[in-house]
Design an enzyme around this catalytic site. Structure first.
Site, mmCIF file in Angstrom:
data_model
loop_
_atom_site.group_PDB
_atom_site.id
_atom_site.type_symbol
_atom_site.label_atom_id
_atom_site.label_comp_id
_atom_site.label_asym_id
_atom_site.label_seq_id
_atom_site.Cartn_x
_atom_site.Cartn_y
_atom_site.Cartn_z
ATOM 1 N N CYS A 80 4.865 -11.370 -0.039
ATOM 2 C CA CYS A 80 3.324 -11.354 -0.025
ATOM 3 C C CYS A 80 2.961 -11.588 -1.431
ATOM 4 O O CYS A 80 1.883 -12.552 -1.644
ATOM 5 C CB CYS A 80 2.835 -10.283 0.637
ATOM 6 S SG CYS A 80 2.857 -8.728 -0.044
ATOM 7 N N HIS A 98 -1.009 -16.122 3.679
ATOM 8 C CA HIS A 98 -0.187 -14.884 3.570
ATOM 9 C C HIS A 98 1.221 -15.080 3.635
ATOM 10 O O HIS A 98 1.790 -15.935 4.658
ATOM 11 C CB HIS A 98 -0.640 -13.529 3.827
ATOM 12 C CG HIS A 98 -0.508 -13.317 5.162
ATOM 13 N ND1 HIS A 98 -0.308 -12.150 5.684
ATOM 14 C CD2 HIS A 98 -0.767 -14.165 6.428
ATOM 15 C CE1 HIS A 98 -0.454 -12.188 7.048
ATOM 16 N NE2 HIS A 98 -0.503 -13.295 7.508
ATOM 17 N N HIS A 134 0.281 -4.610 1.053
ATOM 18 C CA HIS A 134 0.308 -6.219 1.262
ATOM 19 C C HIS A 134 -0.829 -6.961 0.572
ATOM 20 O O HIS A 134 -1.875 -6.445 0.566
ATOM 21 C CB HIS A 134 0.078 -6.371 3.066
ATOM 22 C CG HIS A 134 0.435 -7.726 3.384
ATOM 23 N ND1 HIS A 134 1.774 -8.316 3.331
ATOM 24 C CD2 HIS A 134 -0.579 -8.686 4.136
ATOM 25 C CE1 HIS A 134 1.624 -9.585 3.737
ATOM 26 N NE2 HIS A 134 0.368 -9.647 4.340
#
Length: 361
Positions: A275, A335, A323
């Site tokens: 990520c 993402h 994240h």
């Protein structure tokens, strides 16, 4: 999608349009209608509701992949520190080599002075000056002695300073080696945990039947849709109308070009990403380097209110900032989700939002 938004997303417009369902506040995610030409028969068995056991599996998988994401952030942070410390050690080594050469040169100068004194009969310049009967030699000698004393004092001071610098470099290098070793151990521990969490998740998924996997995927999608709908129902999109900066547009274009590439923990391109590898590489490509990990991005980049969010900004998720995704406009993000998935478009509110940061504030 408004005219301004289309100008912002450029290459991402097609992808974002594909998820306009995510951008409609209050959208109901109904079950698909039967295909025309077919009808349900009385003997047809309705799809059973998701079992509590399968919901527990989904929750456990979420925990495992979340823990793997946390460990991945730790691994990436340790990797960055290892690179910095390795570079620091190399720089210190160069300083030590240069300092040793300088010290050798100073020692040679001191030795030359000692040899000159020996050749003059062993008498130091001060004694020769005081014993002189020649007035002119006496005057000349006074200047020579003064200059000699200054040179000697300077030489001694320079040697002392150089020796202290060398000792400081050596101590610093030793400390950096200890930190490097500690971070290598931290990387190894994080790597071990990542592999364990992913292996456990994959093993758990492998025990599911095909229908169970399909239902599990439906559960995951349903949970994301519900979260996105709740977020949109707040009316937040009516407040979010900021345009992307020039660098923000470039970052969005880069992220869009990575759609479909696999998630790999610790990866930062060009063939796969995790990520924060995706977001950091996107902004580096836009000419604005940012921290490598989601946690450091949260700590170091400027925070902005969600209503002031613009395409290119980064949304940080979960309380531990484990994240990160890039906002691309109209309530959507790009993402790299987790192992087994690819870089994709999702709803910005599909996960718990910690906050928003702006790389080019």
């Amino acid at each position: 999608m408004g005219t301004g938004k289309r100008g912002l997303l450029t290459a991402a417009v097609t992808v974002v349009c594909a998820v306009t369902v995510l951008a409609a506040p209050g959208t109901a995610f109904a079950a698909p209608k039967p295909t025309p030409g077919t009808s349900a028969t009385p003997s047809a068995t309705p799809t059973p509701p998701p079992s509590k056991d399968l919901e527990k599996v989904r929750e456990k998988l979420d925990r495992l992949y979340h823990d793997a994401a946390v460990a991945t952030d730790s691994y990436n942070a340790a990797e960055e520190r290892t690179k910095e410390q390795s570079a620091r050690i190399v720089a210190l080594a160069k300083k030590i080599v240069a300092g040793q050469r300088k010290l050798e040169k100073l020692k040679d100068q001191a030795g030359a002075a000692a040899r000159a004194q020996y050749r003059s009969g062993g008498l130091p310049p001060t004694a020769q000056f005081l014993l002189s009967d020649d007035p002119q030699q006496f005057i000349d000698g006074a200047g020579t002695v003064l200059n000699g004393q200054r040179a000697t004092t300077k030489l001694i001071a320079e040697m002392t300073r150089t020796q202290k610098e060398l000792q400081g470099y050596a101590d610093d290098a030793s400390a950096q080696w200890e930190k490097l070793d500690a971070n290598r151990r931290a990387k190894a521990a994080a790597q071990k945990k990542i592999k364990q969490q992913i292996a456990e998740a994959e093993e758990l998924e492998s025990r599911l039947e095909k229908k169970e996997k399909e239902r599990l995927a439906a559960l995951e999608q349903e949970a994301a849709h519900k979260a996105q709908t709740r977020w949109l129902d707040t009316g937040i999109l009516k407040e979010i109308d900021s345009k992307a900066s020039q660098q923000g547009r470039k970052a969005v274009e880069f992220a869009t070009a990575q759609l479909g590439k696999p998630y790999v923990w610790g990866a930062e391109g060009p063939d796969s990403y995790d990520c924060s590898g995706l977001t950091s590489h996107a902004w580096a490509d836009a000419g604005h380097p940012i921290p490598r990990t989601s946690q450091e991005q949260w700590k170091q980049l400027e925070h902005v209110d969600i209503k002031d969010m613009r395409p290119g900004d980064l949304i940080i998720y979960f309380d531990d900032a484990s994240h990160v995704a890039m906002y691309v406009g109209d309530g959507a993000i790009i993402h790299a989700p987790r192992p087994g998935r690819t870089v994709t478009v999702a709803g910005a509110g599909s996960m718990p939002i910690l906050g928003v940061v702006r790389p080019d504030a």
